[in-house]
Design a protein around this motif. Structure first.
Motif, PDB file in Angstrom:
ATOM      1  N   SER A 121     -27.716 -62.216 -33.704  1.00 28.55           N
ATOM      2  CA  SER A 121     -26.064 -62.442 -33.707  1.00 28.55           C
ATOM      3  C   SER A 121     -25.561 -63.530 -34.417  1.00 28.55           C
ATOM      4  CB  SER A 121     -25.852 -62.830 -32.262  1.00 28.55           C
ATOM      5  OG  SER A 121     -26.537 -63.929 -31.537  1.00 28.55           O
ATOM      6  N   ALA A 122     -24.382 -63.532 -34.884  1.00 27.28           N
ATOM      7  CA  ALA A 122     -23.822 -64.622 -35.656  1.00 27.28           C
ATOM      8  C   ALA A 122     -22.352 -64.511 -35.521  1.00 27.28           C
ATOM      9  CB  ALA A 122     -23.684 -64.070 -37.136  1.00 27.28           C
ATOM     10  N   TYR A 123     -22.159 -64.891 -34.073  1.00 29.94           N
ATOM     11  CA  TYR A 123     -20.827 -64.700 -33.232  1.00 29.94           C
ATOM     12  C   TYR A 123     -19.721 -65.668 -34.028  1.00 29.94           C
ATOM     13  CZ  TYR A 123     -22.720 -61.396 -29.638  1.00 29.94           C
ATOM     14  OH  TYR A 123     -23.003 -60.441 -28.943  1.00 29.94           O
ATOM     15  N   ASN A 219     -22.895 -68.948 -26.897  1.00 24.60           N
ATOM     16  CA  ASN A 219     -22.969 -67.812 -27.874  1.00 24.60           C
ATOM     17  C   ASN A 219     -22.864 -68.200 -29.298  1.00 24.60           C
ATOM     18  OD1 ASN A 219     -20.957 -66.651 -25.487  1.00 24.60           O
ATOM     19  ND2 ASN A 219     -22.881 -65.601 -25.879  1.00 24.60           N
ATOM     20  N   ALA A 220     -23.383 -69.487 -29.673  1.00 26.36           N
ATOM     21  CA  ALA A 220     -23.225 -69.763 -30.968  1.00 26.36           C
ATOM     22  C   ALA A 220     -24.278 -69.839 -31.919  1.00 26.36           C
ATOM     23  CB  ALA A 220     -22.881 -71.487 -30.996  1.00 26.36           C
ATOM     24  N   PHE A 243     -21.511 -59.222 -24.495  1.00 26.03           N
ATOM     25  CA  PHE A 243     -22.854 -59.738 -24.670  1.00 26.03           C
ATOM     26  C   PHE A 243     -23.863 -58.928 -24.067  1.00 26.03           C
ATOM     27  CE2 PHE A 243     -19.953 -63.376 -24.582  1.00 26.03           C
ATOM     28  CZ  PHE A 243     -19.764 -63.620 -25.939  1.00 26.03           C
ATOM     29  N   TYR A 244     -25.039 -58.920 -24.612  1.00 24.40           N
ATOM     30  CA  TYR A 244     -26.325 -58.108 -24.023  1.00 24.40           C
ATOM     31  C   TYR A 244     -27.443 -58.761 -24.493  1.00 24.40           C
ATOM     32  CZ  TYR A 244     -29.116 -53.996 -22.647  1.00 24.40           C
ATOM     33  OH  TYR A 244     -30.062 -53.074 -22.147  1.00 24.40           O
ATOM     34  N   PHE A 292     -29.219 -69.377 -24.504  1.00 23.84           N
ATOM     35  CA  PHE A 292     -29.079 -70.720 -24.610  1.00 23.84           C
ATOM     36  C   PHE A 292     -27.776 -71.387 -25.140  1.00 23.84           C
ATOM     37  CE2 PHE A 292     -29.898 -75.137 -26.341  1.00 23.84           C
ATOM     38  CZ  PHE A 292     -30.656 -75.642 -25.478  1.00 23.84           C
ATOM     39  N   ALA A 293     -27.257 -72.353 -24.264  1.00 21.68           N
ATOM     40  CA  ALA A 293     -26.079 -72.837 -24.678  1.00 21.68           C
ATOM     41  C   ALA A 293     -26.028 -74.453 -24.358  1.00 21.68           C
ATOM     42  CB  ALA A 293     -24.845 -72.411 -23.850  1.00 21.68           C
TER      43      ALA A 293
END
Length: 521
Positions: A121-123, A219-220, A243-244, A292-293
């Motif tokens: 991911s690269a949200y 989600n970073a 997200f998944y 992880f946030a």
């Protein structure tokens, strides 16, 4: 979260490097697996020579000769980890909003098919100026709250990638990072990916963003998308939680200017004292986490409450009053006790609730919750807090594809929140809600909705009404058994509609086709 012992903190300062075998197959980081440790013992069926005892006829033992040197033998390969592991180093510079990182992930292909690439991911790229112009991740009615007057774009770029120690091509495509593999990733095989990247945190009020001297990162970070025969690299949708993710073990080092408190998924060690440049590093360990946030702040204060189950809830607040923060901590702790009794043990001993500015009222991550400031400072905010705590069980422990089947976490979180808060008024309240439910309310894929209200009426409200009706079908005892069996069956895994129906029918003792035909799409 909970402070780690100094020894554990020191251990986290090194990345666990995974070596490659002679055949090129990735070997996972070395770690101890207690259940595989075998004490010294006689192997069954092995003949052991009797020890010679001294006596009058015993011969004098021959003089011991120095043993001839043996050629070096290759070290045995360490056992693979239990699940995917992430080792991440981060450095954040608030003055430029720059986040730099090195991510090392060791993962196994659990699908039945091979793949020639890895996708992560690269949200953050959803908030590049060109991407916003092409596909705004915020609906028009929410833009005023999501985009502050001083909005600035952000994004993520990759400097390089290596798989099993070999540099490989990498490309950023929108919100996806695509890594080309030198050879196919076969089912059951482990691979080790190292990714170096640079990012800029957008000045936005979203799942990631900033306000004053507080910064939050939901989600970073680049993480692997789910591969189940095809890559589930979903775009950053404007509706729902798109997200998944699979459960993994995270070890993260966060370096930031001294004076910033780190609040994160997992357990934080005491920060390493600041270096000459004025930066301090905090090591965090988060086993069995679905994501992880984290957040950084100079000005948040904290209050705490402890549940009877032992879960400690910390509320980090800034604009909300201390009284509201204390009420939120108490409500969260009470909800945790209710879920431990009703559903099952969570296993996490600490959860953080972090006040921020955000266009939605709340957002859940494993052991870490974001709640908007005005919501936290209102009596109605307790419902949001309790709902996000419920997500620690449904989304965090029991996962699901939140794009294709979002009701599988939202319906459970909504119903259990209502069961806790309404108590004996639940049945009457739900009877009234059933009469008033919108005719077009439907469970569905997040990509099928054009508004948050339609998404909410379907997956939250209608989904919760279905669970309440299911309780009527199964009876109190049967429904209680269903909840605990469903949780135990899918904990640390991924639930599906099929698995949900199967577990319900097992609790019922027969077919529920007629019941689910009325509720499921």
């Amino acid at each position: 979260m909970r402070r780690l012992r100094a020894g554990a903190a020191a251990l986290l300062l090194a990345l666990a490097a995974a070596a490659c075998s002679e055949g090129g197959t990735a070997v996972a980081p070395e770690r101890t697996v207690p259940e595989r440790t075998v004490p010294e013992q006689t192997v069954p069926g092995q003949t052991v020579p009797e020890q010679q005892t001294a006596g009058p006829d015993a011969q004098e033992p021959a003089a011991q000769q120095p043993a001839a040197p043996k050629p070096d033998a290759p070290s045995p390969a360490p056992p693979p980890p239990e699940r995917t592991t992430y080792e991440i180093r981060l450095t954040f510079r608030p003055e430029t909003r720059a986040l730099t990182g090195v991510t090392v992930v060791v993962a196994r292909n659990d699908a039945d098919a091979a793949t020639n690439e890895l996708r992560l991911s690269a949200y953050l790229n959803a908030f590049r100026a060109d991407r916003i112009a092409e596909r705004d991740p915020v609906l028009p009615e929410h833009r005023k709250r999501a985009y502050p007057p001083d909005f600035a774009e952000g994004g993520l770029d990759v400097r390089g990638a290596a798989v099993d120690g070999t540099p490989v091509p990498v490309e950023v495509r929108g919100e996806s990072i695509v890594v080309s593999l030198p050879e196919p990733w076969a089912p059951g095989e482990w691979r080790r990916l190292e990714l170096e990247w640079d990012a800029t945190l957008p000045r936005v009020h979203h799942r990631f963003g900033m306000s004053e001297d507080a910064y939050w990162f939901g989600n970073a970070l680049p993480t692997l998308f789910v591969f189940d025969g095809e890559w589930r690299d979903y775009a950053y949708e404007a509706v729902g939680d798109p997200f998944y993710a699979a459960v993994a073990d995270y070890r993260v080092r966060i370096t930031a200017p001294d004076g910033y408190a780190v609040v994160a998924t997992g357990d934080e060690a005491e920060p390493v004292p600041a270096d000459e440049a004025g930066f301090a590093t905090t090591a965090v360990e988060a086993p069995r986490a679905r994501d992880f946030a984290f957040a950084l702040s100079r000005s948040h204060e904290a209050v705490a409450a402890e549940a009877e189950s032992g879960l400690r809830v910390n509320v980090h607040y800034r604009h909300a009053s201390k009284a509201r923060a204390e009420a939120a901590a108490a409500a969260a702790a009470g909800m945790a006790d209710f879920l431990e009794r009703t559903v099952g043990e969570l296993g996490t001993r600490e959860a953080d609730i972090f006040e921020n500015e955000m266009f939605v009222t709340g957002m859940e991550y494993p052991g870490f919750v974001l709640v908007r400031a005005d919501r936290l400072n209102a009596a109605a905010g307790l419902e949001t807090v309790v709902h996000e705590i419920a997500h620690q069980w449904f989304y965090g422990a029991v996962g699901n594809d939140q794009v294709a089947e979002p009701w599988l976490d939202e319906a459970f979180a909504t119903f259990l929140t209502d069961a806790y808060r309404l108590g004996g008024k639940l049945d009457a309240t739900y009877a009234e809600r059933l009469r008033a439910v919108r005719a077009d309310a439907a469970l569905g894929d997040v990509r099928s909705y054009d508004s948050w209200s339609a998404y909410w009426n379907g997956n939250y409200r209608l989904g919760a009404l279905m669970l309440h009706a299911l309780r009527g079908e199964l009876g109190e005892d049967g429904f209680a058994r269903f909840l605990r069996d469903y949780y135990a069956r899918f904990r640390d895994g991924v639930a599906t509609t099929e698995g949900f129906v199967e577990t319900a029918e097992e609790a019922y003792g027969g077919s529920l086709d007629a019941f689910f035909a009325r509720w499921l799409p």
